[in-house]
Write a protein that holds these residues in place. Structure first.
Motif: not given
Length: 646
Positions: A508-516, A536-545
């Motif tokens: 999907t990287a070449n279809m959307v504006d950003l990735l999470m 493209i901008p990337v949101i890195i979510e923290r693993n809950n552990m």
């Protein structure tokens, strides 16, 4: 071809070398204490990380010349350095508190010989070269009472575990004791299934264990529904029951080291849910201790702020104002006072330090109760690391004639404020995150039909959101449906994004504006490397552990690949007070803002309704750069977003 020498002769030579190595390690430890004596006079810090890096770099080069792998050399000497640091700390701490120096200590701990508390206490005494007199107890209250009454010199209390979280009962005990925390120690917890020698796994019907190991090994136990679980007051009691049993159809969960004391063998190893499973213990005594200024120290305190809105945030900002790192924040209910909590805080700092003293004075004016539980040496020794380039073995022909000074790479973490002091900003069309900008993002289900998505996207834009991230848990991306949804989102004037839950989603990287990147994939090096190669901008979510350090290391992997458009997202960690729930980690937000220049946003989707508003406002006061909510929003969420924009 020459005939090899006999196996027995080779083994004898290896044994002789092992004995020689042990003698050399013992001599090295003696010399490290001479270093400590010198630092006592000169009052120099216990660690010289620059020298440690230079030492490791030199040893890696020398090891390569002898055919030794760089990672092996690093791992070996990291352990040696850790042992040296802890021995020097123990020596200097003892010199600063001569009245505590005895040839033997009476130690109160949970259970009997062989329990994890026993192992922690014995290792603590071994490092200080004193004999330990056992004082086994049946409960945490008994441990505290034994020390308070003078029957024991020290008490060992398990305070937290990397798998099961904090030990709530211990925090409750600390509210009502006059004892001081004078030390800490952390041990590896290697859970094994212990049984009498010769027992077969298929014969096991009953497993005895303390509740904590049962919680920490839940994944393994779920694979054996035939086991009947019997709870015990300690691992030692569990092993005793197995040892006393008449037949061989019972087992216990405990350490191999402890099992040997009860003539038990490990028939299964590595039972813990997490590969790295550690328990941290605090040491309590009747009298507080002094911590020399050159030792890394922790100060633990408890406080009650009352129910004034924003009171906890104001307290955290006091620590931030004095540049003090809060390494732990825990809360427990106050008995007899419904809906109010006592907060336990670990501060990285010495109580003798002026900033620590001043911050406590300011907290006294802000809180309705505050008490220092103790100041003690910090025994967390962070391993000295070399950069990846220093670990690679280069051909002589490719080596540069000029070597980058080690001092230039010591602060090379691209997420750090040493690398970039100013706050960075990420811009994606009309979405600006970082600096003075505050962003609002929503997550929507890709399975929504075009009409429903168009209606919700229009409402999202009118409410004040700037981006919409699509989520779909299917094994493969429906590219046709995704393109239609993206067109609907863009027509509503929103930035489009996609939630990466598996490697296949990267198409999907070449279809959307950003990735999470979802927190569950935070440790996936393959995905992190691919995200780093994107533009493209990337949101890195923290693993809950995950720890903050692990989180930032994942971010560093992306940055090192070239993509500098990285945003940190805290979706919460598992609450130690309520392990089944996930709550925002406000203390981590303070740490991140101190350590990193990257934008930080909060995902409020997992946050409970009763705390969402308060946590969001607290996060805004801590200067987070945006929030994430689910689609659609209710009236409460809309009202909250308007308040956050004010």
């Amino acid at each position: 071809m020459n005939k090899p020498q006999g196996l027995n002769l080779t083994r004898e030579q290896i044994t002789a070398l092992d004995n020689e190595l042990l003698s050399l390690l013992s001599k090295r430890r003696e010399l490290s204490l001479e270093v400590a004596k010198s630092k006592e006079v000169d009052i120099r810090p216990i660690r010289d990380t620059q020298r440690e890096k230079e030492l490791l770099e030199r040893l890696v080069i020398a090891g390569r010349e002898k055919g030794l792998d760089a990672h092996f050399v690093i791992s070996l000497y990291q352990s040696i350095i850790e042992d040296s640091v802890l021995n020097q700390q123990a020596f200097l701490h003892g010199r600063a508190n001569p009245d505590t120096q005895k040839t033997q200590y009476t130690i109160a701990f949970l259970g009997a010989r062989g329990s994890y508390s026993y192992l922690a206490a014995s290792r603590y005494c071994d490092r200080r070269q004193v004999n330990m007199i056992d004082f086994g107890c049946q409960s945490f209250d008994d441990i505290v009472n034994a020390v308070e009454s003078g029957h024991a010199d020290y008490g060992f209390l398990p305070i937290e575990n990397t798998s099961s979280g904090s030990i709530n009962e211990v925090y409750d005990v600390l509210q009502h004791t006059s004892l001081s925390i004078v030390g800490e120690t952390t041990i590896e917890v290697g859970h094994c299934l212990l049984a009498k020698p010769g027992t077969d796994l298929s014969n096991i019907k009953t497993v005895y264990a303390h509740p904590q190991p049962i919680s920490q090994c839940s994944r393994y136990l779920s694979q054996h529904p035939e086991f009947k679980l019997e709870y015990c007051s300690s691992s030692a009691e569990a092993m005793t029951k197995v040892n006393d049993a008449a037949d061989n159809n019972v087992a216990a969960i405990g350490s191999a080291e402890g099992g040997a004391l009860y003539q038990l063998s490990a028939i299964e190893e590595g039972l813990a849910n997490q590969k790295i499973n550690q328990s941290r213990f605090i040491v309590v005594a009747r009298k507080a201790v002094e911590v020399p200024s050159q030792l890394p120290a922790k100060t633990t305190l408890i406080m009650a702020t009352g129910q004034k809105p924003g009171a906890l945030v104001e307290a955290l900002l006091i620590l931030k104002a004095h540049n003090l790192n809060m390494s732990k924040l825990e809360s427990r209910p106050i008995p007899g006072t419904p809906w109010e909590e006592m907060f336990y805080i670990d501060i990285d700092g010495n109580l003798a330090n002026q900033d620590v003293q001043q911050s406590i004075k300011e907290l006294e004016r802000l809180t309705r109760f505050i008490k220092v539980l103790g100041c003690y040496p910090c025994e967390t020794v962070k391993p000295t690391q070399l950069t990846q380039s220093q670990l690679l073995i280069e051909p002589e022909s490719s080596k540069s004639t000029e070597t980058k000074p080690l001092s230039e790479v010591s602060n090379s973490a691209k997420y750090s404020r040493q690398y970039q002091p100013e706050d960075s900003e990420v811009m994606c069309k009309q979405l600006h995150i970082g600096g003075a900008h505050f962003a609002a993002i929503q997550i929507a289900d890709l399975r929504l039909d075009d009409t429903a998505l168009a209606t919700l996207a229009k409402q999202s834009k009118e409410t004040g959101f700037q981006a919409l991230i699509l989520q779909h848990s299917a094994t493969a991306v429906n590219e046709l449906q995704l393109k239609k949804s993206i067109k609907v989102i863009e027509q509503a004037g929103l930035v489009s994004g996609y939630l990466i839950e598996q490697e296949a989603d990267l198409v999907t990287a070449n279809m959307v504006d950003l990735l999470m990147l979802t927190g569950q994939q935070m440790y996936n090096q393959t995905i992190l490397n691919q995200l780093g190669s994107l533009n493209i901008p990337v949101i890195i979510e923290r693993n809950n552990m995950a720890s903050v350090e692990d989180w930032l290391q994942a971010v560093q992997t992306v940055l090192e690949q070239g993509n500098q458009q990285v945003i940190l997202c805290d979706s919460g960690v598992r609450s130690f007070a309520q392990p089944d729930q996930i709550a925002l980690d406000l203390s981590a937000l303070v740490t991140l803002k101190q350590q990193s220049h990257l934008p930080v946003i909060c995902n409020l989707i997992q946050e409970g309704c009763e705390f969402k508003s308060a946590k969001a406002k607290a996060a805004k006061q801590l200067n987070v750069n945006g929030i994430i909510m689910s689609l659609p929003c209710n009236d409460t969420d809309i009202s909250l977003l308007r308040e956050l924009y004010c």
